[in-house]
Design an enzyme around this catalytic site. Structure first.
Site, PDB file in Angstrom:
ATOM      1  N   HIS A 120       0.861  -1.194   0.000  1.00 21.05           N
ATOM      2  CA  HIS A 120       0.000   0.000   0.000  1.00 21.05           C
ATOM      3  C   HIS A 120       0.891   1.235   0.000  1.00 21.05           C
ATOM      4  O   HIS A 120       1.869   1.313   0.751  1.00 21.05           O
ATOM      5  CB  HIS A 120      -0.888   0.001   1.249  1.00 21.05           C
ATOM      6  CG  HIS A 120      -1.681   1.258   1.437  1.00 21.05           C
ATOM      7  ND1 HIS A 120      -1.372   2.197   2.399  1.00 21.05           N
ATOM      8  CD2 HIS A 120      -2.763   1.748   0.777  1.00 21.05           C
ATOM      9  CE1 HIS A 120      -2.240   3.189   2.344  1.00 21.05           C
ATOM     10  NE2 HIS A 120      -3.089   2.955   1.362  1.00 21.05           N
ATOM     11  N   HIS A 166       1.513  10.898  -2.077  1.00 20.89           N
ATOM     12  CA  HIS A 166       0.262  10.680  -1.367  1.00 20.89           C
ATOM     13  C   HIS A 166      -0.493  11.998  -1.381  1.00 20.89           C
ATOM     14  O   HIS A 166      -0.190  12.907  -0.603  1.00 20.89           O
ATOM     15  CB  HIS A 166       0.535  10.211   0.060  1.00 20.89           C
ATOM     16  CG  HIS A 166      -0.677   9.658   0.740  1.00 20.89           C
ATOM     17  ND1 HIS A 166      -0.780   9.552   2.102  1.00 20.89           N
ATOM     18  CD2 HIS A 166      -1.833   9.176   0.243  1.00 20.89           C
ATOM     19  CE1 HIS A 166      -1.959   9.029   2.425  1.00 20.89           C
ATOM     20  NE2 HIS A 166      -2.610   8.795   1.307  1.00 20.89           N
TER      21      HIS A 166
END
Length: 557
Positions: A120, A166
């Site tokens: 992830h 991110h």
């Protein structure tokens, strides 16, 4: 050197030397006597031991001869046959691991029939809010055997450039092309089976064209392009060896609407599955050269259909947060299992895990989820369990799901909460441990102060199999502690169970120093007496630290 200094050095040496000569446990002495002749064990005796006691029914004389040759190469013995000391050192050495190092599962079934080692936010070095992005975590994950890498794609401040970061956080960015090159160079270092790149795509169409060019130029023939837009069944890992697959859901906004990447907003992934648009509408905005590279399409079914709808003419990937999965399993567990028999389900950490912690993976596995995405830069028991599951099948990153999670002729669906009978009983005996002195620079124990080690053992699995960690008594002041403690675990679903082993040093009731850990998939355990390597809190394998353990599995039904 003063008298006091001389005393300290001498005392430290004596304590180390005295404890170096470990005695083989009584069980080992008895086994040696059983298979030895006139005080030594021949090749025939070793072969008999492998077959009768270790459960290696296909062991040949050539296998036993190879062990002899390897032991001689390691200078463990140079005589014609094994004496007790050489036999003991063999059992406690690298030649006697608890798991097979070979790929032995059927690799010719569709991808949906396997658990995939999944990362992830694979580019983050630390937390989810403010850490740096880099290619180094990607390289580390691939070298560990991770087969699914996640990259978040955002427009760069530079024209016609794409960054990986991110989004809507304070994390730094890294060039997409650098990530792709790192994947190309390291994809098949640990395993030859396919690598899936999942894109969280926030790009307008003009940048999708640039990404399509990057992909084809970087990977070339390594890139798998499906023959048709909608597959009716995923290909097999065997057919995709050394291939790169792209999986994504193109964004639904039109080209003119450029996404904003601002700090402080919550992660978009938490609301991804609440999107009311269907996947066909989303992909209308994807340019053809980008769309044709998508091997695994992600998204929801057409408007009005349930998310667990199974299309007989199409397979796809669905993503849920850990919290969404937990909510869905309360009422739709059987539907999820049916969905994952043909389609892929990816589960990812909830957005509040800002410190890159992880969640319990077993709930997802027991419902057939193939891609249980973890923060590989984290640490802790959940990541240890993940690493343990993927030590199965030679550590190739693909583990075949048990048959009961696949379609059955009578359409029965596995229920992990059902009251099932005990299928197998696992007996685990912890004999002793060794190697901390040689790895003291990694384990940080004082060479002049032998620790008080104890071992904790437990099971992770379906709810009825999960146990609390049971433990041995601490052994005081011993670098080579001997416990000789046996534990028994009844198992209802051994195919999904993982054995947890952890060593700690007893210091005070409030403080116990870490001494090593491992997790082992129970369906892969080699029975008999085995040398079990231990790992650090971060998952690195210690060079020398290991436990001598015995595993016995008996059928109950």
């Amino acid at each position: 050197m003063s008298n006091k200094q001389s005393f300290n050095v001498c005392f430290c040496f004596q304590r180390k030397f005295r404890l170096w000569m470990a005695e083989p446990p009584e069980d080992i002495k008895n086994l040696f006597d059983l298979y030895a002749e006139n005080g030594t064990m021949t090749i025939d005796g070793l072969q008999k031991f492998l077959i009768e006691f270790q459960g290696e029914s296909s062991a040949t004389k050539e296998d036993a001869h190879a062990i002899f040759n390897n032991l001689k190469h390691l200078n463990i013995f140079q005589r014609k046959d094994l004496d007790l000391d050489a036999f003991f050192r063999y059992l406690l050495g690298d030649l006697n691991p608890p798991l097979s190092s070979k790929v032995h599962h059927d690799m010719n079934s569709p991808l949906a029939h396997y658990f995939l080692f999944t990362g992830h936010n694979s580019y983050l070095k630390g937390n989810q809010l403010s850490s740096n992005s880099s290619v180094r975590p990607i390289i580390n994950a691939l070298q560990q055997g991770v087969r699914v890498i996640e990259l978040d794609l955002w427009p760069s401040s530079k024209k016609n450039d794409v960054k990986v970061r991110h989004g809507r956080t304070l994390t730094s960015s890294v060039d997409l092309v650098k990530c792709l090159r790192a994947i190309k160079d390291n994809a098949f270092v640990a395993s030859e089976y396919p690598v899936v790149i999942t894109f969280e795509d926030h790009l307008p169409s003009n940048l999708q064209a640039i990404v399509a060019t990057m992909l084809t130029e970087t990977f070339g023939d390594m890139l798998y392009s499906p023959h048709s837009e909608s597959l009716t069944e995923f290909p097999s890992p065997a057919s995709l060896k050394r291939k790169i697959l792209i999986s994504t859901k193109p964004p639904k906004y039109p080209e003119s609407q450029k996404p904003r990447d601002q700090s402080g907003s919550t992660d978009h992934k938490e609301s991804e599955q609440d999107d009311e648009e269907d996947e066909d509408k989303d992909e209308e905005n994807a340019i053809p050269e980008y769309k044709q590279l998508i091997a695994i399409h992600a998204g929801k079914p057409k408007r009005g259909l349930d998310k667990w709808h199974i299309d007989p003419n199409k397979v796809r990937r669905l993503s849920l947060s850990e919290q969404q999965l937990e909510n869905e399993t309360r009422t739709r567990g059987s539907d999820i299992v049916r969905f994952t028999q043909r389609n892929l389900l990816r589960v990812y950490p909830k957005g509040t895990r800002l410190n890159s912690s992880n969640y319990k993976p077993m709930l997802a596995w027991t419902h057939g989820a193939q891609m249980v995405a973890f923060n590989m830069q984290g640490h802790g028991k959940h990541l240890w369990i993940m690493e343990g599951m993927f030590r199965a099948n030679g550590g190739c990153g693909y583990v075949k799901k048990p048959e009961f999670l696949l379609a059955s002729p009578n359409n029965e669906v596995f229920d992990p909460n059902a009251s099932l009978p005990v299928k197998k009983t696992l007996k685990v005996k912890v004999y002793m441990g060794d190697g901390w002195r040689l790895d003291f620079h990694r384990t940080h124990f004082d060479l002049c102060s032998p620790p008080d080690f104890y071992v904790r053992v437990g099971i992770e699995g379906v709810p009825r199999d999960k146990t609390k960690m049971l433990k041995t008594e601490p052994i005081e002041d011993q670098w080579v502690p001997v416990w000789n403690k046996e534990f028994t675990f009844p198992l209802r679903v051994p195919e999904l169970a993982v054995l947890r082993v952890e060593v700690n040093e007893y210091d005070t009731p409030a403080r116990h120093d870490f001494g090593g850990q491992t997790c082992l998939p129970i369906r892969e355990l080699r029975t008999g007496i085995r040398a079990v390597p231990l790992h650090s809190e971060r998952g690195q394998k210690y060079r020398s630290v290991r436990l001598l353990m015995r595993f016995e599995l008996t059928n109950e039904v």
